[in-house]
Design a protein around this motif. Structure first.
Motif, PDB file in Angstrom:
ATOM      1  N   HIS A   1      27.323  36.175  27.764  1.00 28.05           N
ATOM      2  CA  HIS A   1      28.752  36.341  28.037  1.00 28.05           C
ATOM      3  C   HIS A   1      28.957  36.213  29.549  1.00 28.05           C
ATOM      4  O   HIS A   1      28.346  36.939  30.335  1.00 28.05           O
ATOM      5  CB  HIS A   1      29.236  37.714  27.561  1.00 28.05           C
ATOM      6  CG  HIS A   1      30.618  38.061  28.064  1.00 28.05           C
ATOM      7  ND1 HIS A   1      31.754  37.780  27.339  1.00 28.05           N
ATOM      8  CD2 HIS A   1      31.031  38.647  29.220  1.00 28.05           C
ATOM      9  CE1 HIS A   1      32.809  38.178  28.036  1.00 28.05           C
ATOM     10  NE2 HIS A   1      32.400  38.700  29.177  1.00 28.05           N
TER      11      HIS A   1
ATOM     12  N   HIS B   1      24.907  40.883  22.074  1.00 29.03           N
ATOM     13  CA  HIS B   1      24.709  39.658  22.857  1.00 29.03           C
ATOM     14  C   HIS B   1      23.340  39.023  22.580  1.00 29.03           C
ATOM     15  O   HIS B   1      22.814  38.290  23.405  1.00 29.03           O
ATOM     16  CB  HIS B   1      24.852  39.959  24.348  1.00 29.03           C
ATOM     17  CG  HIS B   1      26.240  40.391  24.727  1.00 29.03           C
ATOM     18  ND1 HIS B   1      26.656  41.697  24.601  1.00 29.03           N
ATOM     19  CD2 HIS B   1      27.310  39.683  25.181  1.00 29.03           C
ATOM     20  CE1 HIS B   1      27.912  41.800  24.988  1.00 29.03           C
ATOM     21  NE2 HIS B   1      28.341  40.587  25.332  1.00 29.03           N
TER      22      HIS B   1
ATOM     23  N   HIS C   1      23.853  35.088  22.624  1.00 25.32           N
ATOM     24  CA  HIS C   1      24.620  34.354  23.629  1.00 25.32           C
ATOM     25  C   HIS C   1      24.639  35.072  24.979  1.00 25.32           C
ATOM     26  O   HIS C   1      24.340  36.272  25.064  1.00 25.32           O
ATOM     27  CB  HIS C   1      26.063  34.135  23.159  1.00 25.32           C
ATOM     28  CG  HIS C   1      26.881  35.402  23.087  1.00 25.32           C
ATOM     29  ND1 HIS C   1      26.838  36.260  22.009  1.00 25.32           N
ATOM     30  CD2 HIS C   1      27.770  35.945  23.964  1.00 25.32           C
ATOM     31  CE1 HIS C   1      27.664  37.276  22.220  1.00 25.32           C
ATOM     32  NE2 HIS C   1      28.235  37.110  23.408  1.00 25.32           N
TER      33      HIS C   1
ATOM     34  N   LEU D   1      26.284  38.928  30.850  1.00 25.58           N
ATOM     35  CA  LEU D   1      25.621  39.761  29.849  1.00 25.58           C
ATOM     36  C   LEU D   1      24.714  38.881  28.993  1.00 25.58           C
ATOM     37  O   LEU D   1      25.106  37.800  28.570  1.00 25.58           O
ATOM     38  CB  LEU D   1      26.650  40.449  28.950  1.00 25.58           C
ATOM     39  CG  LEU D   1      27.709  41.303  29.665  1.00 25.58           C
ATOM     40  CD1 LEU D   1      28.686  41.884  28.649  1.00 25.58           C
ATOM     41  CD2 LEU D   1      27.060  42.403  30.477  1.00 25.58           C
ATOM     42  N   SER D   2      23.512  39.357  28.732  1.00 22.45           N
ATOM     43  CA  SER D   2      22.508  38.603  27.971  1.00 22.45           C
ATOM     44  C   SER D   2      21.957  39.495  26.865  1.00 22.45           C
ATOM     45  O   SER D   2      22.407  40.638  26.702  1.00 22.45           O
ATOM     46  CB  SER D   2      21.381  38.181  28.914  1.00 22.45           C
ATOM     47  OG  SER D   2      20.579  39.306  29.259  1.00 22.45           O
TER      48      SER D   2
ATOM     49  N   TYR E   1      34.838  44.270  22.029  1.00 21.49           N
ATOM     50  CA  TYR E   1      34.035  44.511  20.834  1.00 21.49           C
ATOM     51  C   TYR E   1      34.872  44.561  19.564  1.00 21.49           C
ATOM     52  O   TYR E   1      34.460  45.144  18.557  1.00 21.49           O
ATOM     53  CB  TYR E   1      33.217  45.802  20.984  1.00 21.49           C
ATOM     54  CG  TYR E   1      32.269  45.756  22.158  1.00 21.49           C
ATOM     55  CD1 TYR E   1      31.128  44.949  22.140  1.00 21.49           C
ATOM     56  CD2 TYR E   1      32.527  46.500  23.308  1.00 21.49           C
ATOM     57  CE1 TYR E   1      30.267  44.892  23.213  1.00 21.49           C
ATOM     58  CE2 TYR E   1      31.671  46.445  24.397  1.00 21.49           C
ATOM     59  CZ  TYR E   1      30.549  45.639  24.350  1.00 21.49           C
ATOM     60  OH  TYR E   1      29.707  45.575  25.427  1.00 21.49           O
TER      61      TYR E   1
ATOM     62  N   TYR F   1      21.316  43.166  27.434  1.00 23.26           N
ATOM     63  CA  TYR F   1      22.407  44.134  27.557  1.00 23.26           C
ATOM     64  C   TYR F   1      22.549  44.976  26.289  1.00 23.26           C
ATOM     65  O   TYR F   1      22.490  46.194  26.333  1.00 23.26           O
ATOM     66  CB  TYR F   1      23.714  43.410  27.875  1.00 23.26           C
ATOM     67  CG  TYR F   1      24.878  44.338  28.096  1.00 23.26           C
ATOM     68  CD1 TYR F   1      24.870  45.250  29.150  1.00 23.26           C
ATOM     69  CD2 TYR F   1      25.978  44.318  27.238  1.00 23.26           C
ATOM     70  CE1 TYR F   1      25.939  46.109  29.355  1.00 23.26           C
ATOM     71  CE2 TYR F   1      27.057  45.167  27.435  1.00 23.26           C
ATOM     72  CZ  TYR F   1      27.033  46.064  28.500  1.00 23.26           C
ATOM     73  OH  TYR F   1      28.093  46.913  28.693  1.00 23.26           O
TER      74      TYR F   1
ATOM     75  N   ARG G   1      20.124  33.069  33.200  1.00 21.25           N
ATOM     76  CA  ARG G   1      20.890  34.321  33.238  1.00 21.25           C
ATOM     77  C   ARG G   1      20.992  34.835  34.670  1.00 21.25           C
ATOM     78  O   ARG G   1      22.065  35.199  35.149  1.00 21.25           O
ATOM     79  CB  ARG G   1      20.230  35.352  32.330  1.00 21.25           C
ATOM     80  CG  ARG G   1      20.982  36.687  32.182  1.00 21.25           C
ATOM     81  CD  ARG G   1      20.615  37.734  33.245  1.00 21.25           C
ATOM     82  NE  ARG G   1      19.203  37.895  33.436  1.00 21.25           N
ATOM     83  CZ  ARG G   1      18.442  38.714  32.684  1.00 21.25           C
ATOM     84  NH1 ARG G   1      18.961  39.419  31.714  1.00 21.25           N
ATOM     85  NH2 ARG G   1      17.146  38.813  32.963  1.00 21.25           N
TER      86      ARG G   1
ATOM     87  N   ASP H   1      31.275  32.262  26.161  1.00 16.05           N
ATOM     88  CA  ASP H   1      29.997  32.675  25.566  1.00 16.05           C
ATOM     89  C   ASP H   1      29.114  31.440  25.387  1.00 16.05           C
ATOM     90  O   ASP H   1      29.517  30.470  24.740  1.00 16.05           O
ATOM     91  CB  ASP H   1      30.223  33.344  24.219  1.00 16.05           C
ATOM     92  CG  ASP H   1      30.915  34.691  24.348  1.00 16.05           C
ATOM     93  OD1 ASP H   1      30.848  35.292  25.442  1.00 16.05           O
ATOM     94  OD2 ASP H   1      31.530  35.152  23.363  1.00 16.05           O
TER      95      ASP H   1
END
Length: 246
Positions: free
Chosen positions: A234, A229, A232, A221-222, A161, A225, A210, A178
């Protein structure tokens, strides 16, 4: 006079003694073992001892085999070669927490911009995702094929982050990618940012994509999450497996 043998009498005695039961148990075990090995030979995706081939459908043993490749780039490259996947090995780069000893570039994967350097494990995950999830989904929902998979990057030497301390992101070693959207051969564009919240075929495509990624990557991760995100997916190949799938 010779004593007459009664087969029925003998058959009724089988199993009365401990030795009989042990022999029968061993015979049954041997038969099950042989049958099990034969079944695994026909279904290598479930066999933990069979070499991984990305052409095989996913199975019980696939996640463990993918996880093993994370720490063994040489084995991973053998898998790509065995699966007829074009790639170019690259020299190591970076240093410290952002050292990238495992780098390659996929040859013909439809990434846009063109495939950047990534770890072999991420490359294998992308191939599995395309073959087992993205292409079947595009055909089923839109009657088309995947022309481009739009990404926001792979390598970024930073902590999670963008913080000034704490663990480094998997992006720091090129072990993550991503994904922002997809373009089909018929021109249809599917955007994570623009179509995730809908209820039509594009939203269904994104949610199924996903879910399929969760079987091909260690972390998926969508937008479900967190807000970071929203635009995108991840996808990474962290050493853990399926720790996060949202």
């Amino acid at each position: 006079m010779a004593r007459k043998i009664d087969p029925w009498h003998i058959s009724r005695r089988i199993g009365r003694f401990t030795g009989d039961r042990r022999v029968i148990a061993l015979l049954l075990f041997a038969a099950l073992f042989v049958a099990g090995r034969a079944w695994l030979a026909e279904h290598p995706q479930h066999d933990p001892w069979a070499p991984l081939d990305l052409d095989d459908p996913p199975g019980w043993a696939t996640p463990r085999k993918l996880q093993a490749m994370r720490s063994d780039p040489g084995q991973c490259r053998e898998v790509l070669g065995r699966s007829d996947i074009a790639f170019t090995s690259l020299e190591p780069a970076g240093e410290g927490a952002c050292a990238r000893p495992d780098r390659l570039r996929l040859g013909d994967y439809p990434l846009s911009p063109p495939p950047p350097p990534m770890t072999c494990a991420v490359a294998a995950g992308l191939e599995l995702w395309q073959r087992n999830t993205l292409e079947p989904l595009a055909q089923d929902l839109f009657g088309s094929t995947i022309a481009r998979v739009e990404h926001l990057g792979v390598y970024s030497c930073r902590r999670l982050y963008g913080r000034s301390d704490g663990p480094y992101s998997e992006h720091a070693t090129g072990n993550a990618i991503d994904i922002a959207g997809f373009v089909l051969e018929d021109g249809t564009r599917i955007s994570v940012l623009g179509d995730w919240a809908g209820d039509g075929d594009k939203a269904r495509f994104l949610r199924a994509a996903r879910d399929g990624a969760c079987s091909a990557f260690a972390t998926t991760l969508s937008p479900d999450y967190n807000a970071a995100h929203a635009d995108h997916f991840h996808l990474d190949m962290d050493a853990r497996w399926s720790a996060v799938c949202r």
